[in-house]
Design a protein around this motif. Structure first.
Motif, short mmCIF file in Angstrom:
data_model
loop_
_atom_site.label_atom_id
_atom_site.label_comp_id
_atom_site.label_asym_id
_atom_site.label_seq_id
_atom_site.Cartn_x
_atom_site.Cartn_y
_atom_site.Cartn_z
N MET A 132 0.83 -1.20 0.00
CA MET A 132 0.00 0.00 0.00
C MET A 132 0.87 1.26 0.00
O MET A 132 0.58 2.23 -0.71
N ALA A 133 1.94 1.26 0.79
CA ALA A 133 2.84 2.42 0.80
C ALA A 133 3.47 2.62 -0.57
O ALA A 133 3.57 3.76 -1.08
N LEU A 134 3.88 1.51 -1.20
CA LEU A 134 4.45 1.60 -2.53
C LEU A 134 3.43 2.12 -3.53
O LEU A 134 3.74 2.95 -4.40
N ARG A 135 2.19 1.65 -3.39
CA ARG A 135 1.15 2.08 -4.33
C ARG A 135 0.79 3.54 -4.15
O ARG A 135 0.49 4.24 -5.15
N VAL A 136 0.81 4.04 -2.94
CA VAL A 136 0.55 5.46 -2.72
C VAL A 136 1.63 6.31 -3.38
O VAL A 136 1.36 7.34 -4.03
N GLY A 137 2.89 5.87 -3.27
CA GLY A 137 3.99 6.59 -3.92
C GLY A 137 3.84 6.61 -5.43
O GLY A 137 4.01 7.67 -6.08
N THR A 138 3.50 5.47 -6.04
CA THR A 138 3.32 5.45 -7.50
C THR A 138 2.11 6.28 -7.92
O THR A 138 2.10 6.86 -9.00
N THR A 139 1.10 6.34 -7.06
CA THR A 139 -0.09 7.14 -7.37
C THR A 139 0.26 8.63 -7.43
O THR A 139 -0.15 9.35 -8.36
N LEU A 140 1.00 9.11 -6.44
CA LEU A 140 1.39 10.52 -6.42
C LEU A 140 2.25 10.86 -7.65
O LEU A 140 2.07 11.91 -8.28
N LEU A 141 3.18 9.96 -7.98
CA LEU A 141 4.03 10.21 -9.15
C LEU A 141 3.20 10.21 -10.43
O LEU A 141 3.39 11.08 -11.29
N SER A 142 2.28 9.26 -10.56
CA SER A 142 1.46 9.19 -11.77
C SER A 142 0.55 10.40 -11.88
O SER A 142 0.26 10.87 -12.99
N GLY A 143 0.07 10.91 -10.74
CA GLY A 143 -0.80 12.07 -10.78
C GLY A 143 -0.08 13.36 -11.13
O GLY A 143 -0.61 14.21 -11.87
N ALA A 144 1.14 13.51 -10.62
CA ALA A 144 1.88 14.75 -10.85
C ALA A 144 2.59 14.76 -12.20
O ALA A 144 2.86 15.83 -12.76
N ALA A 145 2.89 13.58 -12.74
CA ALA A 145 3.70 13.50 -13.96
C ALA A 145 3.08 14.22 -15.16
O ALA A 145 3.79 14.95 -15.87
N PRO A 146 1.78 14.05 -15.47
CA PRO A 146 1.23 14.73 -16.65
C PRO A 146 1.38 16.25 -16.59
O PRO A 146 1.64 16.90 -17.61
N VAL A 147 1.20 16.81 -15.38
CA VAL A 147 1.33 18.26 -15.24
C VAL A 147 2.78 18.68 -15.48
O VAL A 147 3.07 19.65 -16.20
N GLY A 148 3.70 17.94 -14.88
CA GLY A 148 5.11 18.26 -15.09
C GLY A 148 5.52 18.13 -16.54
O GLY A 148 6.26 18.97 -17.08
#
Length: 613
Positions: free
Chosen positions: A19-35
């Motif tokens: 779950m901790a790993l999935r939360v980290g990938t979620t934040l990265l996936s969410g921020a990546a398109p904007v970046g």
């Protein structure tokens, strides 16, 4: 929110690292398109300048971002599957721990309870992981949405507001559809249970004989198809409504986005921005629409799963099929109640087991099975229980085992009400052979061992118990002895092939289970020889006499000859004790017992020789 918090807590308990790993990938996936959108803007603007010396930094950053996103995608997929596996295992473990936690079995015989249990099982397999996935998708979409809305607001606050507001009707409509889907699932569950039952019958080797002989295959297939078709019709109606609503909403959002894009292009064409701004605008509009769609869909999914998850939570929290268990001793449910605090354990049977004016019926609207019976079983005493079919003999055995509670009256163990004693401790002092005993698709050793999983002695103890039942030689002669799988459906656990037993042999295995619990104070034998031939019956009853030595015993049988040596015979009639006494006393009275005994005896009498035909 409480249900959502419970589902998320289940996921965190089951797979904290994943779950901790999935939360980290979620934040990265969410921020990546904007970046990526902003890096693309900078790259385009740098390339558009006469001197193109500064484009290497955004270009390299885009390459690194692409690599990170590619790896992140695979890591997220692995974490999702691991979370799903761990949550499914934990949810099923908690669910069936709750199913077996209640003292009694009344809830399992309630159709409404079975429907809820089916929903809980389905929800336990799907809802927690789907809720987790939906919450993570909402979080990812929220990060992406927030970033792109900020980008839109920087270019045009009005466009940002219009695009954000266009998502509200979509959200309301999707939540309404999710509620309808959840209601449909609840409504079609009884039919799907029946469909599954017909499918099981068509695959059950025990039912295959009658299905083949009576030609029942087409009959059950048609019933199966009818139930499945009705469920699919209900689902199809929801899918059609979803198609209509989604189509209209898609047109609405496309119109808003298209209008915003045209207005922004006209603004930038008038010199109010750069080509890089246009790229950010296009990415932002696409990202906001995609984020809104993902968020709305995930919220709707979460709402639907939460409705289903409530059935799972109700079963797990109540420890039954979701129905509340009353602590009132005059309860009409027949359920065994579960106390809030630990109860004292039952000691050895020193005084007696007594029924005091016990009334019982299975449901509040059914007929009374027992109408105020009084019964005493003393230590070492054998009591025979006699009566016509439906007189309540097996019900008495179930009440002693606390599978049900008396509707009125009480049952005491050494003077203490059974409901004031720990049920497991009472059961540990009772051994039984039920009329509807189980034949487990397991090895011969396991089939005997389930009678007392804590019994010592290894295979020698199992063989001693089987010898009491007259089945030891049969089990030992199987292809792999006691390790032989007693099934033709499942593969053998070890070397050798599976085997099957006859009905009478299975009955002896059930008797062996009862014999394994050698320390029991009370032995209940409910039709223990109904499937045996005459010679086997005589041998088994002789073994049972030895087994009963020093134990109190309750003997239930329609073969009254097997009860002649009981210390006391109790005859049930009309839900009451019609008469009681020894065999000789009851025969002398000429009552119901005497009539039943004489009727059975006539079938064994030879015709008088020399009589004219």
């Amino acid at each position: 929110m409480k249900r959502l918090a419970g589902a998320m807590a289940l996921a965190v308990r089951a797979a904290p690292a994943s779950m901790a790993l999935r939360v980290g990938t979620t934040l990265l996936s969410g921020a990546a398109p904007v970046g990526v959108a902003w890096l693309t803007r900078n790259l385009i603007d740098d390339l558009a300048r006469p001197q193109r010396s500064g484009f290497w930094l955004p270009a390299c950053a885009l390459a690194v971002a692409g690599a990170l996103l590619a790896v992140n995608q695979h890591v997220a997929r692995f974490a999702d599957r691991e979370v799903a596996r761990q949550v499914a295992l934990s949810a099923q473990t908690e669910l069936f721990a709750a199913v077996t936690r209640p003292v009694g079995i009344a809830e399992l015989e309630d159709p409404a309870g079975q429907n809820r249990l089916r929903l809980a099982q389905q929800a336990g397999q799907e809802a927690p992981q789907q809720l987790t996935a939906a919450v993570l998708a909402i979080g990812q979409a929220a990060v992406t949405l927030a970033g792109f809305l900020v980008a839109l607001a920087a270019l045009s606050p009005l466009i940002a507001v219009l695009v954000a507001v266009s998502g509200l009707p979509v959200l309301v409509a999707q939540i309404g559809l999710s509620r309808r889907r959840a209601e449909t699932t609840v409504r079609i569950t009884p039919g799907l249970r029946r469909q599954a039952h017909y499918a099981m019958l068509l695959m059950d080797v025990r039912a295959a004989k009658e299905i083949r002989l009576f030609g029942l295959g087409p009959y059950f297939r048609s019933r199966l198809a009818r139930e499945l078709a009705q469920a699919q019709d209900a689902e199809r109606a929801v899918d059609k409504a979803t198609l209509r609503v989604d189509g209209l909403l898609a047109v609405l959002t496309a119109a808003v986005s298209g209008g915003a894009l045209v207005a922004a292009i006209a603004r930038i064409g008038g010199g109010a921005g750069t080509v890089g701004d246009l790229s950010v605008l296009i990415a932002a509009l696409a990202g906001v629409q995609s984020g809104l769609a993902t968020m709305v869909s995930s919220i709707a999914t979460a709402d639907q799963m939460l409705i289903l998850y409530s059935h799972y939570a109700a079963v797990v929290e109540s420890g039954a099929t979701g129905s509340a268990e009353s602590g009132d001793r005059s309860s009409e449910t027949g359920s065994a109640t579960r106390p809030a605090s630990p109860l004292p354990t039952a000691g050895p049977l020193r005084q007696s087991l007594e029924f005091h004016d016990v009334w019982f019926r299975y449901t509040p609207d059914s007929d009374w099975i027992l109408r105020g019976i009084d019964l005493i079983i003393e230590p070492g005493q054998s009591v025979g229980l006699v009566g016509l079919n439906g007189a309540g003999k097996s019900t008495v055995a179930k009440l002693i085992c606390r599978l049900y509670e008396p509707t009125r009256g009480s049952i005491t163990w050494n003077g203490t009400d059974l409901r004031d004693l720990d049920a497991a401790s009472v059961r540990s002092r009772v051994s039984a052979v039920f009329q509807d005993f189980m034949s487990y698709e397991m090895s011969a050793a396991d089939n005997v061992a389930v009678g007392d999983l804590e019994a010592g002695g290894g295979e020698a103890g199992l063989r001693a118990a089987a010898a009491h039942a007259g089945i030891d030689e049969t089990l030992a002669a199987l292809p792999d002895g006691y390790r032989t799988m007693l099934s033709r459906v499942f593969d053998a656990d070890g070397p050798g092939s599976g085997a099957t037993l006859s009905g009478g042999q299975w009955q002896r295995v059930a008797i062996a289970r009862a014999a394994l619990r050698a320390g029991a104070d009370l032995l209940i034998l409910d039709e223990p020889s109904s499937g045996l031939d005459a010679l086997a019956e005589a041998a088994v009853h002789e073994s049972l006499r030895t087994l009963r030595t020093g134990q109190a015993s309750l003997l239930i049988s329609h073969r009254l000859s097997s009860l002649r040596d009981a210390d006391r015979i109790v005859v049930l009639g009309g839900g009451r004790v019609a008469e009681a006494g020894s065999h000789d006393l009851l025969m002398a009275r000429g009552g119901l017992y005497a009539r039943l005994f004489q009727q059975q005896a006539r079938g064994y009498q030879l015709p008088a020789l020399g009589r004219p035909a």
